[in-house]
Design a protein around this motif. Structure first.
Motif, PDB file in Angstrom:
ATOM      1  N   GLY A  41      14.176 -17.132  -3.455  1.00  0.00           N
ATOM      2  CA  GLY A  41      12.976 -17.353  -4.249  1.00  0.00           C
ATOM      3  C   GLY A  41      12.177 -18.580  -3.859  1.00  0.00           C
ATOM      4  N   GLU A  42      12.538 -19.230  -2.770  1.00  0.00           N
ATOM      5  CA  GLU A  42      11.899 -20.484  -2.372  1.00  0.00           C
ATOM      6  C   GLU A  42      10.797 -20.318  -1.340  1.00  0.00           C
ATOM      7  OE1 GLU A  42      12.505 -23.471  -3.850  1.00  0.00           O
ATOM      8  OE2 GLU A  42      13.788 -22.341  -5.202  1.00  0.00           O
ATOM      9  N   GLY A  43      10.916 -19.339  -0.467  1.00  0.00           N
ATOM     10  CA  GLY A  43       9.939 -19.168   0.604  1.00  0.00           C
ATOM     11  C   GLY A  43       9.119 -17.899   0.422  1.00  0.00           C
ATOM     12  N   MET A  44       7.981 -17.832   1.109  1.00  0.00           N
ATOM     13  CA  MET A  44       7.113 -16.657   1.048  1.00  0.00           C
ATOM     14  C   MET A  44       7.239 -15.877   2.357  1.00  0.00           C
ATOM     15  SD  MET A  44       3.765 -18.351  -0.784  1.00  0.00           S
ATOM     16  CE  MET A  44       3.809 -19.888   0.139  1.00  0.00           C
ATOM     17  N   VAL A  45       7.363 -14.557   2.243  1.00  0.00           N
ATOM     18  CA  VAL A  45       7.564 -13.718   3.432  1.00  0.00           C
ATOM     19  C   VAL A  45       6.606 -12.533   3.491  1.00  0.00           C
ATOM     20  CG1 VAL A  45       9.983 -14.361   3.710  1.00  0.00           C
ATOM     21  CG2 VAL A  45       9.385 -12.403   2.271  1.00  0.00           C
ATOM     22  N   GLY A  46       5.645 -12.486   2.599  1.00  0.00           N
ATOM     23  CA  GLY A  46       4.703 -11.379   2.591  1.00  0.00           C
ATOM     24  C   GLY A  46       3.855 -11.413   1.338  1.00  0.00           C
ATOM     25  N   SER A  47       3.122 -10.328   1.126  1.00  0.00           N
ATOM     26  CA  SER A  47       2.236 -10.222  -0.028  1.00  0.00           C
ATOM     27  C   SER A  47       2.322  -8.823  -0.611  1.00  0.00           C
ATOM     28  CB  SER A  47       0.782 -10.485   0.390  1.00  0.00           C
ATOM     29  OG  SER A  47       0.628 -11.767   0.950  1.00  0.00           O
ATOM     30  N   LEU A  48       2.138  -8.736  -1.922  1.00  0.00           N
ATOM     31  CA  LEU A  48       2.079  -7.456  -2.614  1.00  0.00           C
ATOM     32  C   LEU A  48       0.861  -7.478  -3.530  1.00  0.00           C
ATOM     33  CD1 LEU A  48       3.348  -4.701  -3.385  1.00  0.00           C
ATOM     34  CD2 LEU A  48       4.547  -5.933  -5.197  1.00  0.00           C
ATOM     35  N   LEU A  49       0.037  -6.430  -3.421  1.00  0.00           N
ATOM     36  CA  LEU A  49      -1.163  -6.317  -4.250  1.00  0.00           C
ATOM     37  C   LEU A  49      -1.257  -4.915  -4.820  1.00  0.00           C
ATOM     38  CD1 LEU A  49      -3.414  -7.866  -1.541  1.00  0.00           C
ATOM     39  CD2 LEU A  49      -3.204  -8.882  -3.798  1.00  0.00           C
ATOM     40  N   ILE A  50      -1.752  -4.820  -6.033  1.00  0.00           N
ATOM     41  CA  ILE A  50      -2.184  -3.551  -6.594  1.00  0.00           C
ATOM     42  C   ILE A  50      -3.690  -3.698  -6.776  1.00  0.00           C
ATOM     43  CG2 ILE A  50      -2.041  -1.908  -8.495  1.00  0.00           C
ATOM     44  CD1 ILE A  50       0.566  -2.117  -6.899  1.00  0.00           C
ATOM     45  N   LEU A  51      -4.437  -2.891  -6.040  1.00  0.00           N
ATOM     46  CA  LEU A  51      -5.895  -2.981  -6.045  1.00  0.00           C
ATOM     47  C   LEU A  51      -6.509  -1.760  -6.693  1.00  0.00           C
ATOM     48  CD1 LEU A  51      -6.467  -4.192  -2.368  1.00  0.00           C
ATOM     49  CD2 LEU A  51      -6.324  -5.591  -4.427  1.00  0.00           C
ATOM     50  N   ASP A  52      -7.597  -1.960  -7.399  1.00  0.00           N
ATOM     51  CA  ASP A  52      -8.383  -0.870  -7.969  1.00  0.00           C
ATOM     52  C   ASP A  52      -9.686  -0.816  -7.188  1.00  0.00           C
ATOM     53  OD1 ASP A  52      -9.619   1.048  -9.486  1.00  0.00           O
ATOM     54  OD2 ASP A  52      -9.419  -0.023 -11.391  1.00  0.00           O
ATOM     55  N   MET A  53      -9.748   0.109  -6.239  1.00  0.00           N
ATOM     56  CA  MET A  53     -10.913   0.239  -5.364  1.00  0.00           C
ATOM     57  C   MET A  53     -11.275   1.712  -5.225  1.00  0.00           C
ATOM     58  SD  MET A  53     -10.471  -2.667  -2.444  1.00  0.00           S
ATOM     59  CE  MET A  53     -10.829  -4.357  -2.899  1.00  0.00           C
ATOM     60  N   PRO A  54     -12.499   1.994  -4.807  1.00  0.00           N
ATOM     61  CA  PRO A  54     -12.965   3.383  -4.790  1.00  0.00           C
ATOM     62  C   PRO A  54     -12.208   4.292  -3.815  1.00  0.00           C
ATOM     63  CG  PRO A  54     -14.735   1.877  -4.120  1.00  0.00           C
ATOM     64  CD  PRO A  54     -13.549   1.048  -4.480  1.00  0.00           C
ATOM     65  N   ASP A  55     -11.758   3.731  -2.684  1.00  0.00           N
ATOM     66  CA  ASP A  55     -11.085   4.559  -1.690  1.00  0.00           C
ATOM     67  C   ASP A  55     -10.305   3.677  -0.718  1.00  0.00           C
ATOM     68  OD1 ASP A  55     -13.035   3.528   0.146  1.00  0.00           O
ATOM     69  OD2 ASP A  55     -14.389   5.165  -0.387  1.00  0.00           O
ATOM     70  N   LYS A  56      -9.534   4.330   0.143  1.00  0.00           N
ATOM     71  CA  LYS A  56      -8.691   3.600   1.094  1.00  0.00           C
ATOM     72  C   LYS A  56      -9.523   2.781   2.067  1.00  0.00           C
ATOM     73  CE  LYS A  56      -4.674   4.103   4.056  1.00  0.00           C
ATOM     74  NZ  LYS A  56      -3.668   5.016   4.625  1.00  0.00           N
ATOM     75  N   ALA A  57     -10.697   3.268   2.427  1.00  0.00           N
ATOM     76  CA  ALA A  57     -11.557   2.519   3.349  1.00  0.00           C
ATOM     77  C   ALA A  57     -11.939   1.162   2.756  1.00  0.00           C
ATOM     78  CB  ALA A  57     -12.803   3.332   3.687  1.00  0.00           C
ATOM     79  N   ALA A  58     -12.195   1.110   1.464  1.00  0.00           N
ATOM     80  CA  ALA A  58     -12.522  -0.162   0.805  1.00  0.00           C
ATOM     81  C   ALA A  58     -11.328  -1.113   0.828  1.00  0.00           C
ATOM     82  CB  ALA A  58     -12.980   0.089  -0.628  1.00  0.00           C
ATOM     83  N   VAL A  59     -10.133  -0.562   0.633  1.00  0.00           N
ATOM     84  CA  VAL A  59      -8.918  -1.380   0.687  1.00  0.00           C
ATOM     85  C   VAL A  59      -8.712  -1.910   2.102  1.00  0.00           C
ATOM     86  CG1 VAL A  59      -6.419  -1.408   0.340  1.00  0.00           C
ATOM     87  CG2 VAL A  59      -7.877  -0.110  -1.225  1.00  0.00           C
ATOM     88  N   GLU A  60      -8.881  -1.056   3.094  1.00  0.00           N
ATOM     89  CA  GLU A  60      -8.734  -1.480   4.488  1.00  0.00           C
ATOM     90  C   GLU A  60      -9.721  -2.590   4.829  1.00  0.00           C
ATOM     91  OE1 GLU A  60      -9.201   2.345   6.293  1.00  0.00           O
ATOM     92  OE2 GLU A  60      -7.030   2.718   6.307  1.00  0.00           O
ATOM     93  N   ALA A  61     -10.951  -2.495   4.341  1.00  0.00           N
ATOM     94  CA  ALA A  61     -11.945  -3.547   4.582  1.00  0.00           C
ATOM     95  C   ALA A  61     -11.524  -4.854   3.906  1.00  0.00           C
ATOM     96  CB  ALA A  61     -13.312  -3.098   4.086  1.00  0.00           C
ATOM     97  N   PHE A  62     -11.010  -4.761   2.681  1.00  0.00           N
ATOM     98  CA  PHE A  62     -10.520  -5.932   1.967  1.00  0.00           C
ATOM     99  C   PHE A  62      -9.416  -6.620   2.773  1.00  0.00           C
ATOM    100  CE2 PHE A  62      -7.173  -7.677  -0.742  1.00  0.00           C
ATOM    101  CZ  PHE A  62      -7.865  -8.615  -1.486  1.00  0.00           C
ATOM    102  N   VAL A  63      -8.471  -5.841   3.279  1.00  0.00           N
ATOM    103  CA  VAL A  63      -7.362  -6.397   4.054  1.00  0.00           C
ATOM    104  C   VAL A  63      -7.882  -7.013   5.357  1.00  0.00           C
ATOM    105  CG1 VAL A  63      -5.246  -5.833   5.314  1.00  0.00           C
ATOM    106  CG2 VAL A  63      -5.624  -4.888   3.034  1.00  0.00           C
ATOM    107  N   ARG A  64      -8.771  -6.327   6.056  1.00  0.00           N
ATOM    108  CA  ARG A  64      -9.324  -6.847   7.323  1.00  0.00           C
ATOM    109  C   ARG A  64     -10.041  -8.174   7.133  1.00  0.00           C
ATOM    110  NH1 ARG A  64     -10.940  -1.609   8.225  1.00  0.00           N
ATOM    111  NH2 ARG A  64     -13.048  -2.132   7.577  1.00  0.00           N
ATOM    112  N   ASP A  65     -10.670  -8.366   5.947  1.00  0.00           N
ATOM    113  CA  ASP A  65     -11.415  -9.597   5.680  1.00  0.00           C
ATOM    114  C   ASP A  65     -10.526 -10.738   5.187  1.00  0.00           C
ATOM    115  OD1 ASP A  65     -13.755  -8.335   6.418  1.00  0.00           O
ATOM    116  OD2 ASP A  65     -14.371  -7.891   4.354  1.00  0.00           O
ATOM    117  N   ASP A  66      -9.263 -10.445   4.897  1.00  0.00           N
ATOM    118  CA  ASP A  66      -8.343 -11.467   4.391  1.00  0.00           C
ATOM    119  C   ASP A  66      -8.007 -12.455   5.519  1.00  0.00           C
ATOM    120  OD1 ASP A  66      -5.966 -12.899   3.623  1.00  0.00           O
ATOM    121  OD2 ASP A  66      -5.538 -11.325   2.168  1.00  0.00           O
TER     122      ASP A  66
END
Length: 95
Positions: A46-71
């Motif tokens: 519980g001390e280190g970070m090894v990734g990320s988990l998100l639950i997103l409410d977006m219109p479609d997978k393309a919007a999610v992919e764009a969100f991830v690409r811009d991160d």
């Protein structure tokens, strides 16, 4: 539509994660209207970070992919793997 986004960091990438964390959090804050839940995946102790988990409410997978690409984490090459899947909330029951 809800999507689960699971991102796993590359091995030995703690310094890269920490150096891009502020920019990543700013990106996330700019999209709080779409983020239902989000945070880091942790090491077993519980001390280190090894990734990320998100639950997103977006219109479609393309919007999610764009969100991830811009991160900034994604742009910096932090992730070893990114998995995006449609998600159906059962519990707690949606209001």
């Amino acid at each position: 539509m809800l999507f689960a986004v699971y991102c796993l960091d590359k091995p030995n990438s703690k310094d890269l994660r920490l150096s891009t964390r502020a920019a990543h959090l700013e990106h996330a804050k700019a999209h709080t209207d779409s983020i239902r839940l989000g945070g880091p995946l942790l090491t077993d102790d519980g001390e280190g970070m090894v990734g990320s988990l998100l639950i997103l409410d977006m219109p479609d997978k393309a919007a999610v992919e764009a969100f991830v690409r811009d991160d900034p984490y994604f742009q910096a090459g932090l992730f070893e793997a990114v998995l995006i899947r449609p998600f159906k909330q059962i519990l707690p029951a949606p209001t």
